[in-house]
Enzyme design. Structure first.
Site, mmCIF file in Angstrom:
data_model
loop_
_atom_site.group_PDB
_atom_site.id
_atom_site.type_symbol
_atom_site.label_atom_id
_atom_site.label_comp_id
_atom_site.label_asym_id
_atom_site.label_seq_id
_atom_site.Cartn_x
_atom_site.Cartn_y
_atom_site.Cartn_z
ATOM 1 N N ASP A 22 0.857 -1.182 0.000
ATOM 2 C CA ASP A 22 0.000 0.000 0.000
ATOM 3 C C ASP A 22 0.900 1.242 0.000
ATOM 4 O O ASP A 22 2.114 1.144 0.257
ATOM 5 C CB ASP A 22 -0.883 -0.051 1.255
ATOM 6 C CG ASP A 22 -1.697 1.203 1.460
ATOM 7 O OD1 ASP A 22 -2.318 1.685 0.489
ATOM 8 O OD2 ASP A 22 -1.720 1.725 2.599
ATOM 9 N N THR A 44 -2.960 0.489 -4.150
ATOM 10 C CA THR A 44 -3.368 1.717 -3.471
ATOM 11 C C THR A 44 -4.798 2.118 -3.798
ATOM 12 O O THR A 44 -5.363 1.684 -4.811
ATOM 13 C CB THR A 44 -2.405 2.864 -3.862
ATOM 14 O OG1 THR A 44 -2.808 4.089 -3.236
ATOM 15 C CG2 THR A 44 -2.407 3.074 -5.382
ATOM 16 N N ASP A 94 -0.273 5.136 1.129
ATOM 17 C CA ASP A 94 -0.524 6.031 2.264
ATOM 18 C C ASP A 94 -0.609 5.249 3.568
ATOM 19 O O ASP A 94 -1.357 4.270 3.697
ATOM 20 C CB ASP A 94 -1.814 6.817 2.033
ATOM 21 C CG ASP A 94 -1.693 7.763 0.845
ATOM 22 O OD1 ASP A 94 -1.040 8.806 0.995
ATOM 23 O OD2 ASP A 94 -2.222 7.440 -0.229
ATOM 24 N N LYS A 111 -8.351 -4.990 -3.529
ATOM 25 C CA LYS A 111 -6.912 -5.190 -3.701
ATOM 26 C C LYS A 111 -6.542 -6.667 -3.760
ATOM 27 O O LYS A 111 -5.705 -7.072 -4.565
ATOM 28 C CB LYS A 111 -6.149 -4.497 -2.570
ATOM 29 C CG LYS A 111 -6.203 -2.973 -2.630
ATOM 30 C CD LYS A 111 -5.344 -2.356 -1.536
ATOM 31 C CE LYS A 111 -5.400 -0.839 -1.555
ATOM 32 N NZ LYS A 111 -4.521 -0.238 -0.541
ATOM 33 N N ASP A 144 -2.074 -1.063 5.943
ATOM 34 C CA ASP A 144 -2.360 -0.486 7.255
ATOM 35 C C ASP A 144 -3.835 -0.261 7.531
ATOM 36 O O ASP A 144 -4.198 0.106 8.654
ATOM 37 C CB ASP A 144 -1.648 0.862 7.385
ATOM 38 C CG ASP A 144 -2.314 1.953 6.555
ATOM 39 O OD1 ASP A 144 -2.493 1.754 5.329
ATOM 40 O OD2 ASP A 144 -2.678 3.001 7.118
#
Length: 290
Positions: A7, A41, A9, A212, A235
């Protein structure tokens, strides 16, 4: 491991939305060892590419949570757009609840108000970073608007009625938990929607195939890579599908406990080069023959 998906951010990027030298060096080390690197992402392709370009990293990109996949040459290899009726339902529900939202389409990003966007983002950033002055926060919020190249429109109906329009993701923001809950519960029964989040203050809407994990599995299959040989690093909730489906799911140290429980391992935070730590540990295990 033959493939690493990370990922951006809150994961590969630090608080300045940049890739640290430590992370960049670890990625290059993995590539030198024959491991494929890709990014997964919620960002659009152009917004995802900017921090990668700064460190000279070229790789396949799963963007908009899996609604579009690009190869390392920048060519689209698959898409999974939303149903237009679902888009209209999201629009009407968000507007009824007074929530700011953005659309990401094959014709760029769209919002109904730049000023509303800036106020929402400033409020969110100020709440998350009380020690940062407002001028800095406004500057960062403005940069984010420019990164995603958001256009302003007051006529979503006309946009949705364009015969060639494809909407890949709708992103809604609010600092009010009740607003987020109301919108989620009104739309969760729509079988044509996957609803996730990349932060406490947003909801992300995609087609059920635009996740994803599904995108990562499809890419791996085309490359002849088994999912047991894939490491995924993330995250937040829009990372859950790939953390679960990968042979090695790694949660960032800054992820909440629920995300960490779903993963196989937890690394350090994005402010402490967590991606580099995860890669180094994985490479070390390979060298030891684990």
């Amino acid at each position: 491991m033959r493939l690493i998906a990370t990922d951006l951010d809150g994961t590969l990027l630090n608080e300045k939305h940049e890739i640290s030298k430590e992370n960049a060096d670890a990625i290059q080390k993995a590539k030198d060892a024959g491991v494929e690197i890709m990014v997964a992402t919620g960002r659009s392709y152009n917004a995802a590419k900017k921090p990668l370009d700064k460190v000279g990293l070229t790789c396949p990109i799963i963007c908009l949570n899996g609604a579009k996949i690009y190869n390392k040459e920048g060519q689209i290899i698959s898409t999974a757009p939303l149903e237009i009726n679902s888009c209209k339902s999201i629009q009407h529900t968000c507007q009824k609840e007074g929530m700011y939202f953005e659309l990401f389409t094959n014709k760029g990003g769209f919002s109904e108000s730049r000023d509303k966007f800036l106020e929402v983002m400033v409020d969110i950033a100020a709440t998350a970073n009380p020690d940062i002055d407002e001028e800095t926060i406004r500057s960062r919020a403005s940069e984010r608007f420019q990164e995603e190249e958001i256009k302003i429109t007051n006529d979503f109906e006309a946009l949705f009625n364009q015969p060639d329009i494809e909407v890949y993701k709708i992103l809604a923001f609010s600092l009010q938990e009740q607003q987020l809950s109301n919108v989620y519960h009104q739309l969760k029964t729509n079988g044509q929607l996957a609803i996730t989040s990349s932060g406490e203050s947003n909801l992300e809407f995609n087609h059920p195939d635009a996740q994803k994990g599904i995108a990562l599995e499809g890419f791996a299959k085309q490359a002849g890579i088994d999912m047991k040989d894939v490491m995924a690093i993330g995250d937040n909730y829009n990372d859950v599908s790939m953390l679960k489906m990968a042979g090695r799911g790694v949660a960032m140290g800054n992820a909440n406990d629920e995300i960490k429980k779903l993963a196989d391992f937890t690394t350090t935070s994005n402010l402490d080069n967590g991606v580099a730590h995860a890669i180094e540990e994985m490479l070390s295990e390979i060298q030891k023959g684990k």
